[in-house]
Design an enzyme around this catalytic site. Structure first.
Site, PDB file in Angstrom:
ATOM      1  N   LYS A   1      32.114  39.450  27.778  1.00  0.00           N
ATOM      2  CA  LYS A   1      33.490  39.563  28.266  1.00  0.00           C
ATOM      3  C   LYS A   1      33.955  38.184  28.729  1.00  0.00           C
ATOM      4  O   LYS A   1      33.309  37.558  29.565  1.00  0.00           O
ATOM      5  CB  LYS A   1      33.560  40.551  29.430  1.00  0.00           C
ATOM      6  CG  LYS A   1      34.910  40.591  30.143  1.00  0.00           C
ATOM      7  CD  LYS A   1      34.854  41.453  31.407  1.00  0.00           C
ATOM      8  CE  LYS A   1      36.124  41.333  32.237  1.00  0.00           C
ATOM      9  NZ  LYS A   1      36.063  42.108  33.495  1.00  0.00           N
TER      10      LYS A   1
ATOM     11  N   ASP B   1      41.761  36.750  35.510  1.00  0.00           N
ATOM     12  CA  ASP B   1      42.166  38.145  35.583  1.00  0.00           C
ATOM     13  C   ASP B   1      43.051  38.390  36.795  1.00  0.00           C
ATOM     14  O   ASP B   1      42.569  38.506  37.916  1.00  0.00           O
ATOM     15  CB  ASP B   1      40.925  39.054  35.645  1.00  0.00           C
ATOM     16  CG  ASP B   1      41.305  40.528  35.673  1.00  0.00           C
ATOM     17  OD1 ASP B   1      42.450  40.846  35.283  1.00  0.00           O
ATOM     18  OD2 ASP B   1      40.460  41.348  36.079  1.00  0.00           O
TER      19      ASP B   1
ATOM     20  N   LYS C   1      46.345  42.682  40.923  1.00  0.00           N
ATOM     21  CA  LYS C   1      45.393  42.662  42.029  1.00  0.00           C
ATOM     22  C   LYS C   1      46.100  42.194  43.295  1.00  0.00           C
ATOM     23  O   LYS C   1      46.948  41.300  43.249  1.00  0.00           O
ATOM     24  CB  LYS C   1      44.240  41.694  41.726  1.00  0.00           C
ATOM     25  CG  LYS C   1      43.333  42.109  40.585  1.00  0.00           C
ATOM     26  CD  LYS C   1      42.247  41.057  40.367  1.00  0.00           C
ATOM     27  CE  LYS C   1      41.386  41.372  39.161  1.00  0.00           C
ATOM     28  NZ  LYS C   1      40.539  42.557  39.372  1.00  0.00           N
TER      29      LYS C   1
ATOM     30  N   ASP D   1      35.769  35.795  35.761  1.00  0.00           N
ATOM     31  CA  ASP D   1      35.729  37.013  34.956  1.00  0.00           C
ATOM     32  C   ASP D   1      35.341  36.751  33.499  1.00  0.00           C
ATOM     33  O   ASP D   1      35.371  37.656  32.673  1.00  0.00           O
ATOM     34  CB  ASP D   1      37.089  37.728  35.023  1.00  0.00           C
ATOM     35  CG  ASP D   1      36.942  39.234  34.987  1.00  0.00           C
ATOM     36  OD1 ASP D   1      35.837  39.736  35.232  1.00  0.00           O
ATOM     37  OD2 ASP D   1      37.946  39.919  34.701  1.00  0.00           O
TER      38      ASP D   1
ATOM     39  N   ASP E   1      44.183  46.654  34.848  1.00  0.00           N
ATOM     40  CA  ASP E   1      43.093  45.903  35.477  1.00  0.00           C
ATOM     41  C   ASP E   1      41.725  46.400  35.025  1.00  0.00           C
ATOM     42  O   ASP E   1      40.704  45.879  35.463  1.00  0.00           O
ATOM     43  CB  ASP E   1      43.215  45.979  37.000  1.00  0.00           C
ATOM     44  CG  ASP E   1      42.396  44.904  37.698  1.00  0.00           C
ATOM     45  OD1 ASP E   1      42.087  43.886  37.050  1.00  0.00           O
ATOM     46  OD2 ASP E   1      42.060  45.078  38.884  1.00  0.00           O
TER      47      ASP E   1
ATOM     48  N   GLU F   1      40.669  45.900  32.044  1.00  0.00           N
ATOM     49  CA  GLU F   1      40.915  45.212  30.767  1.00  0.00           C
ATOM     50  C   GLU F   1      39.649  44.754  30.066  1.00  0.00           C
ATOM     51  O   GLU F   1      39.623  44.603  28.837  1.00  0.00           O
ATOM     52  CB  GLU F   1      41.831  44.010  31.009  1.00  0.00           C
ATOM     53  CG  GLU F   1      41.150  42.724  31.497  1.00  0.00           C
ATOM     54  CD  GLU F   1      40.425  42.836  32.816  1.00  0.00           C
ATOM     55  OE1 GLU F   1      39.411  42.141  32.996  1.00  0.00           O
ATOM     56  OE2 GLU F   1      40.868  43.620  33.675  1.00  0.00           O
TER      57      GLU F   1
ATOM     58  N   ARG G   1      36.861  46.199  29.429  1.00  0.00           N
ATOM     59  CA  ARG G   1      36.331  47.167  28.452  1.00  0.00           C
ATOM     60  C   ARG G   1      37.148  47.177  27.168  1.00  0.00           C
ATOM     61  O   ARG G   1      36.638  47.521  26.105  1.00  0.00           O
ATOM     62  CB  ARG G   1      36.267  48.557  29.093  1.00  0.00           C
ATOM     63  CG  ARG G   1      37.585  49.150  29.494  1.00  0.00           C
ATOM     64  CD  ARG G   1      37.444  50.271  30.514  1.00  0.00           C
ATOM     65  NE  ARG G   1      37.063  49.764  31.825  1.00  0.00           N
ATOM     66  CZ  ARG G   1      36.815  50.537  32.882  1.00  0.00           C
ATOM     67  NH1 ARG G   1      36.899  51.859  32.765  1.00  0.00           N
ATOM     68  NH2 ARG G   1      36.492  49.996  34.028  1.00  0.00           N
TER      69      ARG G   1
END
Length: 506
Positions: free
Chosen positions: A268, A273, A280, A291, A350, A352, A354
């Protein structure tokens, strides 16, 4: 970059800024560990007593400084705690040596050379001490004036000499060369994680991968946003659509003419993010440059495998995007058509990671590898479950999950096997699409694993590493782990490749 050498020199005659020795916690007080015999002799065999007088106990991570004895060409003896003294006929485990070496290297920040006289019973111990010292000496100073920590104006420890090493012994040389390759690439992963997102965006990350590919003979293919549109990578495009920094999917291929197995690693790579439209709150977005830690781990592992010349084919997939809110960002309620053809209802932007991983997993599956391992800072739920130093392992095969867990523990990366309860799958049913990107709140880390499983090709062994906890250390440094990016999972991936090459995995 810290230099490393094996040395047969005697401690008294070696010129260095410090000699590092080990101290164990014995039943009746501190015990001087093997490797420091010449130092102890210079104190008339009373070094343990001197250390105890100074407050040392031998506890793990403890540091005691004392002047070097008369006749030594080094001014300082640094005694570092190894923890409990091993039982008779036993030796210190590799992780205790790594951590002690890491503590010493951090303590000696600013020194030009240090001699490490820690216990070395074999080549594996030499490799462990080398790893710990090189990882402990790490410092991210790229954005500081003159490349030095402004608090003390010092650069990292410049050179490590391992006393008791055998420079002409093939096993010792191989152990040190392995340690150099793995730690240098792990530290490169740390650099990437620590790099601010205004400098490390998807295109920039892809350029780093391309440069490394040219240097180490790795084939690198980069799909830009146009190629992603043409290929139908709806997950990566959906997540990256809100940013001016367009997404990329990077494929790194290392091949060996003697390989009998093929592994695929998927990372990933959300270079920043914000949460997207599901923004967030303040207090939760300041460290979100990390991230992309999964992609950094995969990238570093592939390069390390290439440097080691392992007899296994390994493909790395870096799913790179920046998750930002804008008029073009994906919205809660949108439906994305993924690379696999499945549709996903986005209930939370959020969640995201996956989505980008799903496309990369399906792309990896198309090559029918013997196993796939994905790595991601995926869920806060996993942090709640396992804390900040342990990553979770999920898999579609219990034996493979156990093998990954054993590999992680072997290299000193705390991990824990987690289940994929089938009853949680129903929570992701969508009235609109094939699946939703969210399910039940409780067990959220397991729900994310179940979502990813939907995008693994049929019959392919797969494991998912959720490294959300240990990927970025917001507390103080410990052992060989710095504050900031840690490079978690790099050593586990490399070890899996080594086991596969040796025919000991799958």
């Amino acid at each position: 970059m810290t230099a490393l050498t094996l040395s047969t020199a005697a401690a008294p005659g070696l010129r260095a800024d410090a000699i590092v020795i080990g101290v164990a916690k014995g039943a009746k007080g501190p015990v001087v560990a093997p490797g420091a015999e010449s130092v102890d002799k210079a104190y008339d065999g009373k070094l343990a007593g001197v250390l105890e007088t100074l407050g040392a106990s031998g506890a793990e991570g403890e540091v005691t400084k004392l002047p070097a004895p008369s006749g030594f060409k080094t001014p300082l003896v640094l005694a570092v705690g190894l923890g409990a003294e091993p039982e008779k006929d036993s030796s210190f485990d590799a992780e205790a040596l790594r951590r002690a070496a890491g503590v010493a290297a951090r303590t000696l920040h600013g020194a030009k050379k240090a001699a490490f006289a820690l216990p070395l019973t074999d080549a594996a111990d030499a490799g462990a001490v080398a790893e710990g010292a090189l990882l402990g000496a790490y410092s991210f100073d790229a954005y500081k004036e003159n490349g030095k920590d402004p608090k003390n104006g010092k650069a990292p420890l410049a050179e490590v000499a391992l006393l008791g090493g055998k420079p002409r012994d093939k096993a010792y040389k191989a152990a040190v060369e392995r340690a150099l390759a793995v730690t240098e690439e792990l530290n490169r992963a740390r650099d990437l994680i620590n790099t601010p997102p205004n400098d490390l965006y998807p295109e920039a990350f892809a350029a780093v991968a391309q440069a490394a590919g040219k240097e180490h003979g790795i084939k690198v293919q980069v799909l830009d946003d146009k190629a992603l549109v043409k290929g139908g990578y709806g997950g990566i495009l959906g997540v990256g659509g809100g940013s001016e920094a367009k997404p990329r999917l990077v494929k790194l291929s290392y091949t060996s003419s003697k390989a009998k197995k093929h592994l695929a690693f998927v990372g990933k790579g959300i270079t920043y993010d914000s949460g997207g439209i599901s923004l967030k709150p303040a207090g939760h977005n300041e460290t979100m440059k990390c991230d992309m830690s999964g992609a950094a781990a995969v990238f570093a592992a592939i390069v390390a495998v290439a440097r080691l010349g392992l007899e296994v084919n390994v493909t790395g997939w870096l799913a790179l995007a920046e998750n930002m809110p804008s008029g073009s960002a994906v919205r809660p309620g949108d439906v994305l058509r993924m690379y696999s053809g499945k549709t996903v209802e986005v209930l939370n932007t959020d969640a995201e990671g996956r989505l980008v991983l799903a496309d990369a997993l399906w792309a990896a599956s198309a090559e029918k590898p013997d196993a796939i391992v994905d790595v991601a800072t995926l869920t806060g739920a996993m942090m709640l479950a396992l804390g900040s130093r342990t990553f979770g392992i999920m898999a579609n095969d219990d034996a493979f999950r156990s093998a990954v867990h054993e590999a992680a523990e072997e290299v000193g990366e705390p991990a824990w096997p987690m289940p994929l309860p089938e009853h949680l799958r129903k929570g992701m049913d969508s009235p609109t699409a094939d699946i939703a990107n969210m399910g039940e709140r409780m067990g959220g880390g397991l729900v994310a694993g179940l979502f990813l499983r939907e995008f693994v090709g049929e019959g392919i062994t797969w494991a998912h590493l959720d490294i959300a906890g240990p990927a970025f250390n917001e507390g103080g440094p410990f052992g060989y782990t710095p504050k900031g990016g840690t490079g978690t999972a790099v050593r586990t991936l490399v070890r899996l490749a080594e086991l596969t090459a040796a025919g000991d995995l799958g």
